[in-house]
Structures are given as structure tokens and as C-alpha cells.
Design an enzyme around this catalytic site. Structure first.
Site, PDB file in Angstrom:
ATOM      1  N   GLY A 233       0.769  -1.236   0.000  1.00  0.00           N
ATOM      2  CA  GLY A 233       0.000   0.000   0.000  1.00  0.00           C
ATOM      3  C   GLY A 233       0.799   1.284   0.000  1.00  0.00           C
ATOM      4  O   GLY A 233       0.225   2.373  -0.101  1.00  0.00           O
ATOM      5  N   GLU A 268       4.162  -6.705   1.671  1.00  0.00           N
ATOM      6  CA  GLU A 268       3.783  -7.130   0.317  1.00  0.00           C
ATOM      7  C   GLU A 268       3.698  -5.909  -0.601  1.00  0.00           C
ATOM      8  O   GLU A 268       2.626  -5.584  -1.115  1.00  0.00           O
ATOM      9  CB  GLU A 268       2.406  -7.808   0.350  1.00  0.00           C
ATOM     10  CG  GLU A 268       2.285  -8.985   1.284  1.00  0.00           C
ATOM     11  CD  GLU A 268       0.830  -9.425   1.486  1.00  0.00           C
ATOM     12  OE1 GLU A 268      -0.107  -8.731   1.039  1.00  0.00           O
ATOM     13  OE2 GLU A 268       0.637 -10.485   2.095  1.00  0.00           O
ATOM     14  N   GLY A 270       3.919  -3.526  -3.886  1.00  0.00           N
ATOM     15  CA  GLY A 270       3.897  -3.667  -5.340  1.00  0.00           C
ATOM     16  C   GLY A 270       4.301  -2.346  -5.974  1.00  0.00           C
ATOM     17  O   GLY A 270       5.406  -2.142  -6.472  1.00  0.00           O
ATOM     18  N   ARG A 271       3.376  -1.373  -5.848  1.00  0.00           N
ATOM     19  CA  ARG A 271       3.549  -0.066  -6.493  1.00  0.00           C
ATOM     20  C   ARG A 271       4.867   0.613  -6.112  1.00  0.00           C
ATOM     21  O   ARG A 271       5.552   1.171  -6.965  1.00  0.00           O
ATOM     22  CB  ARG A 271       2.381   0.825  -6.062  1.00  0.00           C
ATOM     23  CG  ARG A 271       2.229   2.097  -6.861  1.00  0.00           C
ATOM     24  CD  ARG A 271       1.180   3.011  -6.224  1.00  0.00           C
ATOM     25  NE  ARG A 271      -0.047   2.334  -5.868  1.00  0.00           N
ATOM     26  CZ  ARG A 271      -1.133   2.272  -6.639  1.00  0.00           C
ATOM     27  NH1 ARG A 271      -1.144   2.880  -7.800  1.00  0.00           N
ATOM     28  NH2 ARG A 271      -2.211   1.629  -6.232  1.00  0.00           N
ATOM     29  N   ARG A 307      -5.652   2.635 -15.658  1.00  0.00           N
ATOM     30  CA  ARG A 307      -5.836   3.341 -14.384  1.00  0.00           C
ATOM     31  C   ARG A 307      -6.667   4.623 -14.490  1.00  0.00           C
ATOM     32  O   ARG A 307      -7.554   4.848 -13.670  1.00  0.00           O
ATOM     33  CB  ARG A 307      -4.488   3.633 -13.705  1.00  0.00           C
ATOM     34  CG  ARG A 307      -3.689   2.363 -13.352  1.00  0.00           C
ATOM     35  CD  ARG A 307      -2.562   2.629 -12.364  1.00  0.00           C
ATOM     36  NE  ARG A 307      -3.048   2.899 -11.036  1.00  0.00           N
ATOM     37  CZ  ARG A 307      -3.063   4.066 -10.462  1.00  0.00           C
ATOM     38  NH1 ARG A 307      -2.556   5.112 -11.082  1.00  0.00           N
ATOM     39  NH2 ARG A 307      -3.564   4.229  -9.256  1.00  0.00           N
ATOM     40  N   CYS A 338     -13.277   3.604 -28.565  1.00  0.00           N
ATOM     41  CA  CYS A 338     -14.618   4.196 -28.662  1.00  0.00           C
ATOM     42  C   CYS A 338     -15.305   4.219 -27.303  1.00  0.00           C
ATOM     43  O   CYS A 338     -16.271   3.493 -27.055  1.00  0.00           O
ATOM     44  CB  CYS A 338     -15.435   3.417 -29.675  1.00  0.00           C
ATOM     45  SG  CYS A 338     -14.573   3.333 -31.232  1.00  0.00           S
ATOM     46  N   GLU A 339     -14.769   4.987 -26.406  1.00  0.00           N
ATOM     47  CA  GLU A 339     -15.322   5.163 -25.060  1.00  0.00           C
ATOM     48  C   GLU A 339     -14.926   6.560 -24.606  1.00  0.00           C
ATOM     49  O   GLU A 339     -13.774   6.962 -24.789  1.00  0.00           O
ATOM     50  CB  GLU A 339     -14.665   4.190 -24.057  1.00  0.00           C
ATOM     51  CG  GLU A 339     -14.932   2.751 -24.300  1.00  0.00           C
ATOM     52  CD  GLU A 339     -15.997   2.176 -23.376  1.00  0.00           C
ATOM     53  OE1 GLU A 339     -16.583   2.917 -22.564  1.00  0.00           O
ATOM     54  OE2 GLU A 339     -16.234   0.974 -23.513  1.00  0.00           O
ATOM     55  N   TYR A 367       0.453  -1.847 -12.008  1.00  0.00           N
ATOM     56  CA  TYR A 367      -0.935  -1.861 -12.463  1.00  0.00           C
ATOM     57  C   TYR A 367      -1.090  -1.199 -13.841  1.00  0.00           C
ATOM     58  O   TYR A 367      -2.086  -0.544 -14.119  1.00  0.00           O
ATOM     59  CB  TYR A 367      -1.860  -1.201 -11.407  1.00  0.00           C
ATOM     60  CG  TYR A 367      -1.646  -1.767 -10.027  1.00  0.00           C
ATOM     61  CD1 TYR A 367      -2.070  -3.051  -9.733  1.00  0.00           C
ATOM     62  CD2 TYR A 367      -0.964  -1.052  -9.044  1.00  0.00           C
ATOM     63  CE1 TYR A 367      -1.834  -3.617  -8.472  1.00  0.00           C
ATOM     64  CE2 TYR A 367      -0.725  -1.601  -7.785  1.00  0.00           C
ATOM     65  CZ  TYR A 367      -1.156  -2.873  -7.508  1.00  0.00           C
ATOM     66  OH  TYR A 367      -0.924  -3.426  -6.276  1.00  0.00           O
TER      67      TYR A 367
HETATM   68  N1  LLP Z   1      -1.209  -7.079  -0.544  1.00  0.00           N
HETATM   69  C1  LLP Z   1      -2.522  -7.214  -0.778  1.00  0.00           C
HETATM   70  C2  LLP Z   1      -3.295  -8.163   0.026  1.00  0.00           C
HETATM   71  C3  LLP Z   1      -3.150  -6.419  -1.773  1.00  0.00           C
HETATM   72  O1  LLP Z   1      -4.441  -6.540  -1.980  1.00  0.00           O
HETATM   73  C4  LLP Z   1      -2.357  -5.516  -2.522  1.00  0.00           C
HETATM   74  C5  LLP Z   1      -2.962  -4.705  -3.577  1.00  0.00           C
HETATM   75  C6  LLP Z   1      -0.982  -5.433  -2.259  1.00  0.00           C
HETATM   76  C7  LLP Z   1      -0.443  -6.222  -1.250  1.00  0.00           C
HETATM   77  C8  LLP Z   1      -0.059  -4.501  -3.002  1.00  0.00           C
HETATM   78  O2  LLP Z   1      -0.390  -3.169  -2.787  1.00  0.00           O
HETATM   79  P1  LLP Z   1       0.564  -1.980  -3.308  1.00  0.00           P
HETATM   80  O3  LLP Z   1       1.835  -1.996  -2.491  1.00  0.00           O
HETATM   81  O4  LLP Z   1       0.829  -2.184  -4.747  1.00  0.00           O
HETATM   82  O5  LLP Z   1      -0.242  -0.748  -3.068  1.00  0.00           O
HETATM   83  N2  LLP Z   1      -5.166  -1.573  -9.444  1.00  0.00           N
HETATM   84  C9  LLP Z   1      -5.111  -0.575  -8.400  1.00  0.00           C
HETATM   85  C10 LLP Z   1      -4.448  -1.091  -7.162  1.00  0.00           C
HETATM   86  C11 LLP Z   1      -5.092  -2.343  -6.610  1.00  0.00           C
HETATM   87  C12 LLP Z   1      -4.361  -2.880  -5.419  1.00  0.00           C
HETATM   88  C13 LLP Z   1      -4.853  -4.218  -5.048  1.00  0.00           C
HETATM   89  N3  LLP Z   1      -4.193  -4.801  -3.936  1.00  0.00           N
HETATM   90  C14 LLP Z   1      -4.397   0.659  -8.939  1.00  0.00           C
HETATM   91  O6  LLP Z   1      -4.018   0.680 -10.110  1.00  0.00           O
HETATM   92  O7  LLP Z   1      -4.238   1.640  -8.221  1.00  0.00           O
END
Ligand code: LLP
Length: 404
Positions: A233, A268, A270-271, A307, A338-339, A367
Site C-alpha cells: 500500500g 507485500e 507492489g507499487r 488506471r 470508442c469510449e 498496475y
Molecule cells: N497485498 C494485498 C493483500 C493487496 O491486496 C495488494 C494490492 C498489495 C499487497 C499490493 O499493494 P501496493 O503496495 O501495490 O499498493 N489496481 C489498483 C491497485 C489495486 C491494489 C490491489 N491490492 C491501482 O491501479 O491503483
């Protein structure tokens, strides 16, 4: 990533050169940004050495996963597909966490067979299914239970996961009930409390609330957890002066939490690992001027990068070549789909643009490609990895023939 002599460079190659070599639209990743992001992430939390499991849902490119693994991270997966990909990228099973509200029985069996580190369960039904598999295999399975702390992450509501109205995790009451029910089980070994309140979080305050609730829940459970999985997050800066998560504050909150609880921390992210390492190169097909605005019609669209259409997310769009000639007019950067929601960004002024100019859509490493589709029967873009002066294709451009 900077301008040199007015030309935008990704590492040591200009965006124009990359566009010429690989065509547009193309996803470009910077090897050194990825490497630095991981180094910085580890550094922020070095005092308690967390287990860091990269959230594969944010980017599942095989080559990138392999690099991420080489830089010492494990994986957080949410499907059999992601689990297979993580294993194929040589991430060790003992560094893989499986999350998600709806793991199928087949997925659970597969994860157990592969002896992954941890399955984070989100319902009682899921524990019952794991118990059945464990009995059949005469094994004891390590699990985490995800708590829904009912905490507002102060982010977009579409990417919030920690409020009681969200489908994720279990209420504190149910959590405590399950810990009590399974603490002496012969087949279930509760080793972790997991929590994840949302994505793109730019303030430490929601994390503080979350940690307080986790702390109280642990106390009330009177159970000894070995791990606390705090999820991901951590937000990134999409806008020049946008808010930034204060890692120092987040880290010290965790440090004081650890004084009260002798546990190991799992993250965990990601971003925060891959977001700013990715760019989408695009070319202007047409410029259409109306009475009120300029539509900059790009060759990339919502199928390449969802996004903005999904969350009204704003990504900076930079020109590959700077010019001083500013135009004070509304510019809408749109794709050919076309949106009406196929729109990347609106700005009130922009430098003078021309047909065939190359633009860079920034911060699309997370993402971005994973959410792409073939909508309007458009082939998916390639992915390119840039390391200093070197560039190579890590996913080929999809061929039209393969989608028709
Ligand atoms: N752990 C769990 C249980 C999650 O559900 C997620 C993201 C993460 C870790 C990784 O979160 P991060 O560090 O990337 O914020 N598609 C959306 C974001 C969806 C996130 C879903 N879960 C976007 O483009 O903003």
C-alpha cells in the site's frame, strides 16, 4: 530519468530513440530505478529486516520478477497463475505468500503441494477447505488469518480494502473466534496475522491506526503469532508536488509496535517497488482542435493502461522533446478507443505539440501492463527493459494474428 539537451532520457537512451527502435505504444522499464527502489525499501526498514514479498499483481513480467527475486524479494500472489509465474521466475516457494478472498480448492491444493511459505486466509470456509486437504495429506499447514481492521486508508475508495464494508479479511470478533477454534488443531498452524488496508497510501496516519488495532487484537487473542504481515500500500508520487509517504515515521511506528510484540514483519509492496520504474511511450496520431479544446489523440489507449479510466488516476504526460512554446488552452490526451473514458489526462496548458510527436506517460510500472486488455481488438504493447545504454525486449508486442 531526466531531460538532457531538452530530450527525455530513460537511463542513457532517449525516449525518441526507444520509440524508433521498438515502436509505440511500448512499456519501458528502468532496471536501475527498480534496483534503487528495492534498495531504498530495504533501507527504510533495515532495523527489523522484514520479509519482503513483491506483490505480483502489480507487475507480472517474468524477467522483472526474476530480477526482483535476484534483488532478494519473495512474492505475494493471488492466483495459481501468479504462483506459477513466481516459481517460473525462480522465486523460492518458501518466500511466497498466497493472498486473496477467493482461492479455489484447486489453487489451495496446488499451493500446499508446492510447500509455499504462507497462505493468508480470509474466511472460515477457506480454513475448513485447507484443513480437509491437510488431513488427506497428513500435514500441518501454516496459515495467516487476515484481519479487517475497519481502518480508512484515506486513498481512493476503489482501492481501499480495510473498511468493514470491504470484502477483505475478517472482523476482529470472527478473527478471535477462529484463532481460538484452530489454535490446537493438528492440521492448521496459525503463524501469522495479516492485514492490508489499501493501496496508494501517502500518509502514515492510517498505518498508525491499523497498527494500534493489530496490537489490541493480538493482546485480546492471547496467542503467539510468529509473523505479522502488514501488506503493501505504500504510495508513490504521481504528481510533482503530490504527497509522499513518510517512511521514517511508518518505520518508527512499526519499531514501537515491535517493542510490544516479538514478531517478524512481512511486507507485500507492489507499487512502491515498480511503479515509477515504468513508462508508456506513445505517439500522437492526430491533434483535433475544437472551439474549446485540443484533443491530443494518442496511439495508446485505455486498453494499454486502464488506471485513468478505472480510477480517474492521473499520470504525468511528458513531451520527449521540450519546447518553450506554451499554449494556454485545454488539452485532453485521449486514446483511439470508442469510449468517453478513454482519456489519460486534461491539462490547461501544454507546450506546442505536433502530429507524430512522442510523449511519455509516467509511473505506469505498477498496475499498467497487468491491467491491459485487447478491447477494441487492439494488440497489447511490448515491454522493454533499459539498463544504462542497453535495451531489450522482455515481452514481445502482441501480433494481431494471435488475437484475430
Ligand atoms: N497485498 C494485498 C493483500 C493487496 O491486496 C495488494 C494490492 C498489495 C499487497 C499490493 O499493494 P501496493 O503496495 O501495490 O499498493 N489496481 C489498483 C491497485 C489495486 C491494489 C490491489 N491490492 C491501482 O491501479 O491503483
Amino acid at each position: 530519468m531526466t531531460y538532457k539537451n531538452k530530450h527525455f532520457y530513460i537511463e542513457k537512451i532517449s525516449a525518441e530513440k526507444l520509440a524508433k527502435k521498438f515502436g509505440t505504444p511500448s512499456y519501458i522499464y528502468s532496471y536501475n530505478s527498480l534496483k534503487n527502489n528495492i534498495k531504498n525499501f530495504k533501507n527504510h526498514f533495515r532495523s527489523f529486516k522484514p520479509t519482503i514479498c513483491f506483490s505480483v499483481k502489480s507487475n507480472s513480467n517474468l524477467r522483472l520478477l526474476n530480477l526482483i527475486s535476484k534483488f532478494g524479494l519473495g512474492a505475494d500472489v493471488v492466483s495459481k497463475g501468479e504462483l506459477l509465474k513466481a516459481l517460473k521466475a525462480k522465486i523460492k516457494p518458501e518466500k511466497i505468500v498466497f493472498s486473496g478472498v477467493g482461492k479455489s480448492i484447486e489453487e489451495l491444493k496446488f499451493a500446499i503441494k508446492k510447500k509455499i511459505f504462507l497462505i493468508n486466509v480470509e474466511s472460515e470456509n477457506e480454513i475448513i477447505e485447507i484443513e480437509k486437504i491437510a488431513k488427506k495429506n497428513k500435514k500441518k499447514i501454516d496459515i495467516g488469518i487476515r484481519l479487517n481492521p475497519d481502518t480508512d486508508a484515506n486513498t481512493l475508495k476503489e482501492i481501499s480494502t480495510g473498511k468493514k464494508e470491504n470484502k477483505f479479511g475478517l472482523t476482529k470478533k470472527k478473527f478471535l473466534y477462529l484463532v481460538d477454534k484452530y489454535k490446537y488443531s493438528n492440521f492448521i498452524n496459525i503463524i501469522c496475522l495479516s492485514v492490508h488496508i489499501g493501496s496508494q497510501i501517502t500518509s502514515h496516519t492510517p498505518y498508525k491506526k491499523m497498527l494500534d488495532i493489530v496490537d489490541r487484537t493480538i493482546k485480546d487473542s492471547r496467542y503467539k503469532f510468529s509473523y505479522i504481515d502488514l501488506g503493501g500500500g505504500m504510495g508513490i508520487q504521481y504528481k510533482k508536488n503530490g504527497n509522499k509517504l513518510n517512511y521514517k515515521k511508518y518505520s518508527s511506528l512499526i519499531k514501537s509496535f515491535l517493542k510490544k510484540n516479538k514478531v517478524k514483519i512481512i511486507f507485500e509492496p507492489g507499487r512502491s517497488i515498480i511503479g515509477n520504474a515504468g513508462f508508456l511511450l506513445t505517439k500522437i496520431i492526430y491533434i483535433k482542435q475544437t472551439n474549446t479544446r485540443n484533443f491530443i489523440i494518442l496511439d495508446s489507449a485505455m486498453n494499454d493502461m486502464m488506471r485513468p479510466a478505472l480510477y480517474k488516476a492521473e499520470h504525468m504526460i511528458l513531451p520527449s522533446k521540450l519546447s518553450k512554446n506554451k499554449i494556454n488552452r485545454r488539452h485532453e490526451f485521449v486514446g483511439p478507443i470508442c469510449e468517453t473514458t478513454d482519456k489519460f489526462l486534461t491539462t490547461l496548458k501544454y507546450q506546442k505539440l505536433n502530429q507524430n510527436d512522442i510523449l511519455i506517460i509516467c509511473d505506469v510500472g505498477a498496475y499498467g501492463m497487468v491491467l491491459s486488455s485487447n478491447y477494441n481488438l487492439r494488440p497489447k504493447p511490448p515491454e522493454i527493459l533499459v539498463n544504462k545504454k542497453n535495451s531489450k525486449i522482455i515481452t514481445k508486442r502482441e501480433k494481431l494474428i494471435s488475437i484475430i
